[in-house]
Design a protein around this motif. Structure first.
Motif, PDB file in Angstrom:
ATOM      1  N   ARG A  88      52.698  -2.806  36.856  1.00  0.00           N
ATOM      2  CA  ARG A  88      53.432  -2.446  38.078  1.00  0.00           C
ATOM      3  C   ARG A  88      52.665  -1.430  38.920  1.00  0.00           C
ATOM      4  NH1 ARG A  88      57.908  -3.019  34.465  1.00  0.00           N
ATOM      5  NH2 ARG A  88      57.898  -0.786  33.943  1.00  0.00           N
ATOM      6  N   LEU A  89      51.743  -0.712  38.270  1.00  0.00           N
ATOM      7  CA  LEU A  89      50.902   0.253  38.976  1.00  0.00           C
ATOM      8  C   LEU A  89      49.539  -0.323  39.323  1.00  0.00           C
ATOM      9  CD1 LEU A  89      51.636   3.436  36.796  1.00  0.00           C
ATOM     10  CD2 LEU A  89      52.641   2.841  39.009  1.00  0.00           C
ATOM     11  N   GLY A  90      49.339  -1.602  39.033  1.00  0.00           N
ATOM     12  CA  GLY A  90      48.064  -2.245  39.298  1.00  0.00           C
ATOM     13  C   GLY A  90      46.991  -1.877  38.296  1.00  0.00           C
ATOM     14  N   LEU A  91      47.409  -1.490  37.077  1.00  0.00           N
ATOM     15  CA  LEU A  91      46.467  -1.038  36.058  1.00  0.00           C
ATOM     16  C   LEU A  91      46.559  -1.932  34.823  1.00  0.00           C
ATOM     17  CD1 LEU A  91      47.224   2.810  36.236  1.00  0.00           C
ATOM     18  CD2 LEU A  91      45.245   1.627  37.233  1.00  0.00           C
ATOM     19  N   THR A  92      45.466  -1.970  34.063  1.00  0.00           N
ATOM     20  CA  THR A  92      45.443  -2.650  32.770  1.00  0.00           C
ATOM     21  C   THR A  92      44.744  -1.749  31.761  1.00  0.00           C
ATOM     22  OG1 THR A  92      43.347  -3.761  33.283  1.00  0.00           O
ATOM     23  CG2 THR A  92      45.390  -4.968  33.781  1.00  0.00           C
ATOM     24  N   ARG A  93      45.028  -1.943  30.520  1.00  0.00           N
ATOM     25  CA  ARG A  93      44.360  -1.183  29.467  1.00  0.00           C
ATOM     26  C   ARG A  93      43.660  -2.146  28.519  1.00  0.00           C
ATOM     27  NH1 ARG A  93      48.939   0.521  24.926  1.00  0.00           N
ATOM     28  NH2 ARG A  93      50.058  -1.471  24.953  1.00  0.00           N
ATOM     29  N   ARG A  94      42.768  -1.589  27.693  1.00  0.00           N
ATOM     30  CA  ARG A  94      42.064  -2.410  26.706  1.00  0.00           C
ATOM     31  C   ARG A  94      42.574  -2.046  25.319  1.00  0.00           C
ATOM     32  NH1 ARG A  94      36.772  -2.356  23.844  1.00  0.00           N
ATOM     33  NH2 ARG A  94      36.351  -4.545  23.328  1.00  0.00           N
ATOM     34  N   VAL A  95      43.248  -3.016  24.693  1.00  0.00           N
ATOM     35  CA  VAL A  95      43.739  -2.840  23.326  1.00  0.00           C
ATOM     36  C   VAL A  95      42.689  -3.427  22.396  1.00  0.00           C
ATOM     37  CG1 VAL A  95      45.529  -3.434  21.670  1.00  0.00           C
ATOM     38  CG2 VAL A  95      46.143  -2.921  24.044  1.00  0.00           C
ATOM     39  N   VAL A  96      42.114  -2.582  21.551  1.00  0.00           N
ATOM     40  CA  VAL A  96      41.028  -3.045  20.691  1.00  0.00           C
ATOM     41  C   VAL A  96      41.514  -3.429  19.292  1.00  0.00           C
ATOM     42  CG1 VAL A  96      39.353  -1.653  21.944  1.00  0.00           C
ATOM     43  CG2 VAL A  96      40.429  -0.710  19.890  1.00  0.00           C
ATOM     44  N   ALA A  97      42.750  -3.033  18.943  1.00  0.00           N
ATOM     45  CA  ALA A  97      43.244  -3.355  17.602  1.00  0.00           C
ATOM     46  C   ALA A  97      44.754  -3.178  17.556  1.00  0.00           C
ATOM     47  CB  ALA A  97      42.583  -2.466  16.539  1.00  0.00           C
ATOM     48  N   THR A  98      45.354  -3.826  16.587  1.00  0.00           N
ATOM     49  CA  THR A  98      46.762  -3.570  16.275  1.00  0.00           C
ATOM     50  C   THR A  98      46.849  -3.075  14.840  1.00  0.00           C
ATOM     51  OG1 THR A  98      47.279  -5.760  15.398  1.00  0.00           O
ATOM     52  CG2 THR A  98      47.459  -5.457  17.794  1.00  0.00           C
ATOM     53  N   ALA A  99      47.895  -2.329  14.554  1.00  0.00           N
ATOM     54  CA  ALA A  99      48.156  -1.854  13.194  1.00  0.00           C
ATOM     55  C   ALA A  99      49.602  -2.184  12.848  1.00  0.00           C
ATOM     56  CB  ALA A  99      47.903  -0.359  13.083  1.00  0.00           C
ATOM     57  N   PRO A 100      49.880  -2.518  11.595  1.00  0.00           N
ATOM     58  CA  PRO A 100      51.257  -2.893  11.249  1.00  0.00           C
ATOM     59  C   PRO A 100      52.217  -1.722  11.163  1.00  0.00           C
ATOM     60  CG  PRO A 100      49.877  -2.913   9.294  1.00  0.00           C
ATOM     61  CD  PRO A 100      48.962  -2.654  10.457  1.00  0.00           C
ATOM     62  N   THR A 101      51.697  -0.512  10.998  1.00  0.00           N
ATOM     63  CA  THR A 101      52.546   0.681  10.893  1.00  0.00           C
ATOM     64  C   THR A 101      51.953   1.814  11.714  1.00  0.00           C
ATOM     65  OG1 THR A 101      51.395   1.628   8.975  1.00  0.00           O
ATOM     66  CG2 THR A 101      53.167   0.035   8.529  1.00  0.00           C
ATOM     67  N   GLU A 102      52.803   2.781  12.054  1.00  0.00           N
ATOM     68  CA  GLU A 102      52.314   3.946  12.798  1.00  0.00           C
ATOM     69  C   GLU A 102      51.369   4.780  11.952  1.00  0.00           C
ATOM     70  OE1 GLU A 102      55.870   5.828  14.143  1.00  0.00           O
ATOM     71  OE2 GLU A 102      56.374   4.169  15.478  1.00  0.00           O
ATOM     72  N   ALA A 103      51.626   4.841  10.644  1.00  0.00           N
ATOM     73  CA  ALA A 103      50.741   5.605   9.762  1.00  0.00           C
ATOM     74  C   ALA A 103      49.323   5.036   9.797  1.00  0.00           C
ATOM     75  CB  ALA A 103      51.284   5.592   8.340  1.00  0.00           C
ATOM     76  N   ALA A 104      49.208   3.703   9.768  1.00  0.00           N
ATOM     77  CA  ALA A 104      47.883   3.084   9.821  1.00  0.00           C
ATOM     78  C   ALA A 104      47.229   3.318  11.176  1.00  0.00           C
ATOM     79  CB  ALA A 104      48.001   1.587   9.541  1.00  0.00           C
ATOM     80  N   ALA A 105      48.004   3.227  12.250  1.00  0.00           N
ATOM     81  CA  ALA A 105      47.454   3.449  13.585  1.00  0.00           C
ATOM     82  C   ALA A 105      46.923   4.873  13.734  1.00  0.00           C
ATOM     83  CB  ALA A 105      48.520   3.174  14.636  1.00  0.00           C
ATOM     84  N   MET A 106      47.623   5.839  13.146  1.00  0.00           N
ATOM     85  CA  MET A 106      47.156   7.225  13.235  1.00  0.00           C
ATOM     86  C   MET A 106      45.841   7.425  12.493  1.00  0.00           C
ATOM     87  SD  MET A 106      50.547   9.658  13.243  1.00  0.00           S
ATOM     88  CE  MET A 106      51.589   8.729  12.121  1.00  0.00           C
ATOM     89  N   GLU A 107      45.636   6.660  11.422  1.00  0.00           N
ATOM     90  CA  GLU A 107      44.357   6.745  10.717  1.00  0.00           C
ATOM     91  C   GLU A 107      43.228   6.227  11.602  1.00  0.00           C
ATOM     92  OE1 GLU A 107      43.696   8.165   7.771  1.00  0.00           O
ATOM     93  OE2 GLU A 107      45.797   8.810   7.865  1.00  0.00           O
ATOM     94  N   PHE A 108      43.487   5.163  12.384  1.00  0.00           N
ATOM     95  CA  PHE A 108      42.481   4.671  13.320  1.00  0.00           C
ATOM     96  C   PHE A 108      42.147   5.734  14.366  1.00  0.00           C
ATOM     97  CE2 PHE A 108      44.128   0.128  12.525  1.00  0.00           C
ATOM     98  CZ  PHE A 108      43.199  -0.072  11.518  1.00  0.00           C
TER      99      PHE A 108
END
Length: 302
Positions: free
Chosen positions: A212-232
């Motif tokens: 909606r702001l005319g912006l995009t981001r780059r998602v390089v990975a997904t994690a199944p849990t927040e704990a795993a994402a925080m380790e990344f």
């Protein structure tokens, strides 16, 4: 043969009191009415039940043999037809299976377990992982209570909003976003991201807000849990966008810095969900109350 449960109550009273008059007084009926019930019991069982010996009545051998069984059967019938409104927490033994989002387990699980152990030491809690699919365990009775951000749509599944939490950013100390000017939507979108999704989705509502702001981001990975994402995020310049209440303390433990999310997004809801069969289950209602309190005390705002 059509059974009359009123005869069970009459038989129990007769065996306990040992007389027609005593049984009548106990059940608040007239003596003639109780005498008629005794007659029906005799015809049904083929036994005299009580026989006169002088001025008293004596139970027959059959009556003595079934006395405890009759009393227990009547107790069971009353439990089924008029369940107790009070819980004996000190003696209750039951196992509840809870399927909560992993961050909610970390946030409210310890307080819930402590409260359960203090009030009902015979109760056990089974926390199980969320599935990547929408599964029917609630309907099948395999899961007693869910807690996550999803409001169920099935008509036989109850849901109660117990609070909400806003999204924030978590990054490592020294991350470029922690230096210099304020975090803007443009700086946020320019960073590399890790999303949290048990289904492995690369996009979510954040991408809609950026679009909606005319912006995009780059998602390089997904994690199944927040704990795993925080380790990344801990050892890289990747950032994660997560609910504040469920991750602030966990992020601090990992040396992550929490920053405000520079987007207008509604707060993330937190729902407790259960099957309607438990609406009048007093033990389940007790557990729901403890879960509600544990999540609120731990930081999920209502």
């Amino acid at each position: 043969m059509q059974l009359d449960l009123n005869l069970l109550a009459a038989l129990d009273a007769l065996l306990e009191e040992g007389s027609v008059a005593g049984a009548a007084a106990r059940l608040h009926v007239t003596a003639p009415a109780m005498s008629r019930s005794l007659g029906r019991i005799r015809r049904t069982t083929g036994d005299q039940i009580l026989v006169r010996t002088g001025r008293t009545m004596t139970p027959t051998p059959y009556a003595i043999a079934v006395r405890e069984q009759v009393h227990e059967l009547l107790h069971q019938v009353r439990q089924v037809l008029a369940p107790s409104r009070e819980l004996d927490l000190a003696t209750m033994e039951r196992t509840f299976t809870l399927r909560w989002h992993d961050s909610l387990v970390a946030l409210g699980g310890p307080a819930l377990l402590a409260a359960v152990r203090a009030q009902a030491p015979g109760v056990r809690l089974r926390f199980v992982a969320e599935s990547s699919l929408d599964t029917p365990e609630l309907r099948r009775g395999e899961v007693d209570l869910e807690a996550n951000a999803n409001r169920p749509s099935a008509p036989d599944i109850r849901a109660e909003s117990v609070g909400e939490t806003r999204l924030v950013i978590a990054v490592r100390q020294g991350h470029p976003l922690t230096r210099g000017r304020a975090v803007t939507a443009e700086r946020y979108a320019a960073a590399e991201h890790v999303t949290v999704s048990r289904r492995g989705n690369l996009g979510n509502a954040i991408d809609d807000a950026l679009a909606r702001l005319g912006l995009t981001r780059r998602v390089v990975a997904t994690a199944p849990t927040e704990a795993a994402a925080m380790e990344f995020a801990r050892d890289s310049d990747l950032l994660i966008s997560v609910p504040e209440a469920t991750t602030r303390s966990a992020a601090a433990d990992r040396g992550l810095v929490v920053l405000p999310l520079p987007l207008e997004l509604p707060s993330a809801p937190v729902y407790l969900s259960w099957h309607q069969r438990y609406d009048t289950d007093h033990a389940h209602a007790w557990l729901r109350g403890l879960a509600r309190t544990a999540l609120a005390t731990a930081g999920v705002s209502s």
